[in-house]
Design a protein around this motif. Structure first.
Motif, PDB file in Angstrom:
ATOM      1  N   MET A   1      29.865  -6.698  16.965  1.00  0.00           N
ATOM      2  CA  MET A   1      30.602  -6.746  18.309  1.00  0.00           C
ATOM      3  C   MET A   1      30.936  -5.102  18.417  1.00  0.00           C
ATOM      4  N   SER A   2      30.903  -4.491  19.700  1.00  0.00           N
ATOM      5  CA  SER A   2      31.172  -3.298  20.090  1.00  0.00           C
ATOM      6  C   SER A   2      32.910  -3.285  20.412  1.00  0.00           C
ATOM      7  N   ALA A   3      33.100  -2.401  19.871  1.00  0.00           N
ATOM      8  CA  ALA A   3      34.783  -2.074  20.038  1.00  0.00           C
ATOM      9  C   ALA A   3      35.038  -1.488  21.511  1.00  0.00           C
ATOM     10  N   LEU A   4      34.214  -0.575  22.083  1.00  0.00           N
ATOM     11  CA  LEU A   4      34.112   0.194  23.290  1.00  0.00           C
ATOM     12  C   LEU A   4      32.885   0.582  23.678  1.00  0.00           C
ATOM     13  N   ALA A   5      32.413   0.242  24.943  1.00  0.00           N
ATOM     14  CA  ALA A   5      30.947   0.576  25.319  1.00  0.00           C
ATOM     15  C   ALA A   5      31.011   1.043  26.535  1.00  0.00           C
ATOM     16  N   GLY A  51      39.557   4.437  30.650  1.00  0.00           N
ATOM     17  CA  GLY A  51      40.089   3.828  32.248  1.00  0.00           C
ATOM     18  C   GLY A  51      40.910   4.817  32.898  1.00  0.00           C
ATOM     19  N   LEU A  52      40.801   6.190  32.475  1.00  0.00           N
ATOM     20  CA  LEU A  52      41.658   7.216  33.381  1.00  0.00           C
ATOM     21  C   LEU A  52      40.758   7.607  34.435  1.00  0.00           C
ATOM     22  N   VAL A  53      39.451   7.237  34.703  1.00  0.00           N
ATOM     23  CA  VAL A  53      38.767   7.507  35.725  1.00  0.00           C
ATOM     24  C   VAL A  53      37.605   6.487  35.882  1.00  0.00           C
ATOM     25  N   ASP A  57      29.425   3.671  39.100  1.00  0.00           N
ATOM     26  CA  ASP A  57      28.549   2.872  38.810  1.00  0.00           C
ATOM     27  C   ASP A  57      28.550   2.479  37.340  1.00  0.00           C
ATOM     28  N   GLY A  58      28.181   1.403  36.830  1.00  0.00           N
ATOM     29  CA  GLY A  58      28.232   0.935  35.696  1.00  0.00           C
ATOM     30  C   GLY A  58      29.293   0.264  35.119  1.00  0.00           C
ATOM     31  N   THR A  59      29.738  -0.080  34.059  1.00  0.00           N
ATOM     32  CA  THR A  59      30.891  -0.718  33.473  1.00  0.00           C
ATOM     33  C   THR A  59      31.174  -0.340  32.133  1.00  0.00           C
ATOM     34  N   VAL A  60      32.578  -0.316  31.760  1.00  0.00           N
ATOM     35  CA  VAL A  60      32.890   0.068  30.597  1.00  0.00           C
ATOM     36  C   VAL A  60      33.579  -1.369  30.060  1.00  0.00           C
ATOM     37  N   GLU A  61      33.311  -1.670  28.712  1.00  0.00           N
ATOM     38  CA  GLU A  61      33.599  -2.906  28.042  1.00  0.00           C
ATOM     39  C   GLU A  61      34.138  -2.516  26.663  1.00  0.00           C
ATOM     40  N   CYS A  62      35.362  -3.474  26.460  1.00  0.00           N
ATOM     41  CA  CYS A  62      36.135  -3.588  25.385  1.00  0.00           C
ATOM     42  C   CYS A  62      36.000  -4.740  24.666  1.00  0.00           C
ATOM     43  N   ALA A  63      35.689  -4.704  23.293  1.00  0.00           N
ATOM     44  CA  ALA A  63      35.377  -5.935  22.633  1.00  0.00           C
ATOM     45  C   ALA A  63      34.471  -6.587  23.287  1.00  0.00           C
ATOM     46  N   ARG A  65      33.873  -7.259  26.388  1.00  0.00           N
ATOM     47  CA  ARG A  65      34.380  -7.603  27.639  1.00  0.00           C
ATOM     48  C   ARG A  65      34.622  -6.806  28.570  1.00  0.00           C
ATOM     49  N   PRO A  66      33.947  -6.817  30.180  1.00  0.00           N
ATOM     50  CA  PRO A  66      34.106  -5.721  30.957  1.00  0.00           C
ATOM     51  C   PRO A  66      35.897  -5.194  31.122  1.00  0.00           C
ATOM     52  N   LEU A  67      36.120  -3.963  31.246  1.00  0.00           N
ATOM     53  CA  LEU A  67      37.368  -3.431  31.572  1.00  0.00           C
ATOM     54  C   LEU A  67      37.804  -3.997  32.988  1.00  0.00           C
ATOM     55  N   ASP A  68      39.271  -4.588  32.784  1.00  0.00           N
ATOM     56  CA  ASP A  68      39.938  -5.230  34.024  1.00  0.00           C
ATOM     57  C   ASP A  68      40.831  -3.934  34.471  1.00  0.00           C
ATOM     58  N   TYR A  69      40.621  -3.319  35.559  1.00  0.00           N
ATOM     59  CA  TYR A  69      41.513  -2.134  36.027  1.00  0.00           C
ATOM     60  C   TYR A  69      42.810  -2.416  36.447  1.00  0.00           C
ATOM     61  N   ARG A  70      42.904  -3.888  36.639  1.00  0.00           N
ATOM     62  CA  ARG A  70      44.154  -4.551  37.120  1.00  0.00           C
ATOM     63  C   ARG A  70      45.133  -4.738  35.817  1.00  0.00           C
ATOM     64  N   ARG A  71      44.407  -4.754  34.613  1.00  0.00           N
ATOM     65  CA  ARG A  71      45.321  -4.916  33.321  1.00  0.00           C
ATOM     66  C   ARG A  71      45.132  -3.697  32.544  1.00  0.00           C
ATOM     67  N   LEU A  72      45.302  -2.407  33.108  1.00  0.00           N
ATOM     68  CA  LEU A  72      45.137  -1.131  32.199  1.00  0.00           C
ATOM     69  C   LEU A  72      46.182  -1.052  30.986  1.00  0.00           C
ATOM     70  N   LYS A  73      47.440  -1.364  31.350  1.00  0.00           N
ATOM     71  CA  LYS A  73      48.484  -1.212  30.418  1.00  0.00           C
ATOM     72  C   LYS A  73      48.070  -2.244  29.078  1.00  0.00           C
ATOM     73  N   ALA A  74      47.711  -3.277  29.419  1.00  0.00           N
ATOM     74  CA  ALA A  74      47.157  -3.949  28.237  1.00  0.00           C
ATOM     75  C   ALA A  74      45.843  -3.445  27.428  1.00  0.00           C
ATOM     76  N   PHE A  75      45.106  -2.978  28.075  1.00  0.00           N
ATOM     77  CA  PHE A  75      43.906  -2.204  27.540  1.00  0.00           C
ATOM     78  C   PHE A  75      44.508  -0.930  26.625  1.00  0.00           C
ATOM     79  N   ARG A  76      45.308  -0.503  27.395  1.00  0.00           N
ATOM     80  CA  ARG A  76      45.803   0.683  26.363  1.00  0.00           C
ATOM     81  C   ARG A  76      46.347   0.407  25.091  1.00  0.00           C
ATOM     82  N   ARG A  77      46.890  -0.517  24.914  1.00  0.00           N
ATOM     83  CA  ARG A  77      47.263  -0.818  23.587  1.00  0.00           C
ATOM     84  C   ARG A  77      46.130  -0.714  22.559  1.00  0.00           C
ATOM     85  N   HIS A  78      45.092  -1.300  22.846  1.00  0.00           N
ATOM     86  CA  HIS A  78      44.058  -1.362  22.113  1.00  0.00           C
ATOM     87  C   HIS A  78      42.990   0.167  21.774  1.00  0.00           C
TER      88      HIS A  78
END
Length: 310
Positions: A1-5, A51-53, A57-63, A65-78
């Motif tokens: 599994m990729s941690a960040l991609a 998630g700062l920019v 085009d394209g996607t950022v994935e965390c674990a 899963r595509p990064l949800d820009y509505r939940r950036l606060k939760a993402f930044r704990r990881h």
């Protein structure tokens, strides 16, 4: 599994294509070095991964899963950032305790705040931690300030650290200590790290894999030892030729400046500065260099180079 991609990530600032199609994976517990000269797009890619920019085009994935820009606060704990200048990263009016506790308060982390701050400082190598609670940044050495910045990231127990030039502002005697700390954190906590740097010597000492970036694209990627001992791309060879620990040849001096990212050349984007092209290539290869747009390199664990040369 990729941690960040990053999956086909592109970042534009007006006409400038700062990141022009990148696939990159940081595996669980893996250290990846993203290297290249100033202006190549590596910091813009790191900002997109944080998630700062938002990519154009394209996607950022965390674990995976595509990064949800509505939940950036939760993402930044990881996924946490460690900046290159600890003096600029720390508020001179805040004590060490306040600097490290800030993340806990923003994210409303439950538990004993004092114990969590002490544990983070101890993990970062500041022991006994209570001795540093009431100190201010100006009372610390450069290495200690960088450890406080790292502790501020660790206090949220992230899965990934993105370290932007983490030792560039430190004395040579302290650089090794901070690199050893990052390696220890990976071993003890299972952290994944993306180390953004212009220094291939640093990559040699810390990274499992290397991704070499030029003008918005990754032009060579693979296992660190493989890329740095048997480089395939002329740009990687030029970078390596001036690294004292690795160089086995005369320095390769590239002519000209990094091209304007709003005017990327047709064909191979490195062609205007490529020593191999300038020295003369067979007609078929020269034509491919001039006209063929090479595909985005895959994010797998193989050794790949975006170059028509064999």
């Amino acid at each position: 599994m990729s941690a960040l991609a990053a999956r086909g990530v592109r970042v534009r600032f007006g006409a400038a294509r700062a990141v022009d199609g990148v696939d990159l994976e940081i595996g669980s517990g893996e250290i990846v070095a993203l290297v290249g000269e100033s202006g190549c797009g590596k910091s813009s890619l790191a900002r997109a991964l944080l998630g700062l920019v938002r990519p154009s085009d394209g996607t950022v994935e965390c674990a995976d899963r595509p990064l949800d820009y509505r939940r950036l606060k939760a993402f930044r704990r990881h996924v946490q950032l460690v900046l290159q200048d600890p003096s600029g990263s720390l508020n001179p009016r805040h004590t060490v305790y306040e600097a490290v506790a800030e993340g806990l308060r923003i994210h409303k982390v439950p538990g004993d705040e004092r114990e969590l701050v002490a544990a983070a400082l101890a993990k970062a190598g500041l022991r006994p931690p209570e001795r540093f609670f009431l100190r201010y940044p100006h009372e610390l050495s450069g290495g200690q300030r960088q450890r406080v910045v790292i502790a501020g990231a660790l206090v949220l127990e992230p899965d990934v650290l993105v370290a932007d030039e983490p030792v560039s502002s430190l004395d040579a005697s302290v650089r090794g200590e901070i690199l050893a700390l990052l390696l220890r954190l990976r071993a003890e906590l299972g952290l994944s790290l993306l180390v953004v740097t212009h220094d291939l010597g640093l990559a040699w000492n810390i990274a499992d894999r290397v991704a070499v970036m030029y003008l918005g694209r990754i032009v060579e990627t693979g296992d660190t030892a493989e890329v740095l001992t048997a480089p395939r791309h002329p740009y990687t060879k030029a970078l390596l030729s001036v690294v004292p620990e690795i160089a086995r040849q005369e320095p390769i001096v590239l002519k000209g400046e990094t091209p304007d990212p709003s005017r990327i050349p047709a064909g191979c984007r490195f062609r205007p500065r490529c020593p191999a092209y300038a020295a003369g290539l067979p007609a078929e290869l020269a034509e491919r260099c001039e006209k063929e747009s090479l595909p985005v390199l895959p994010a797998d664990r193989g050794h790949h180079a975006a170059c028509v040369l064999p």
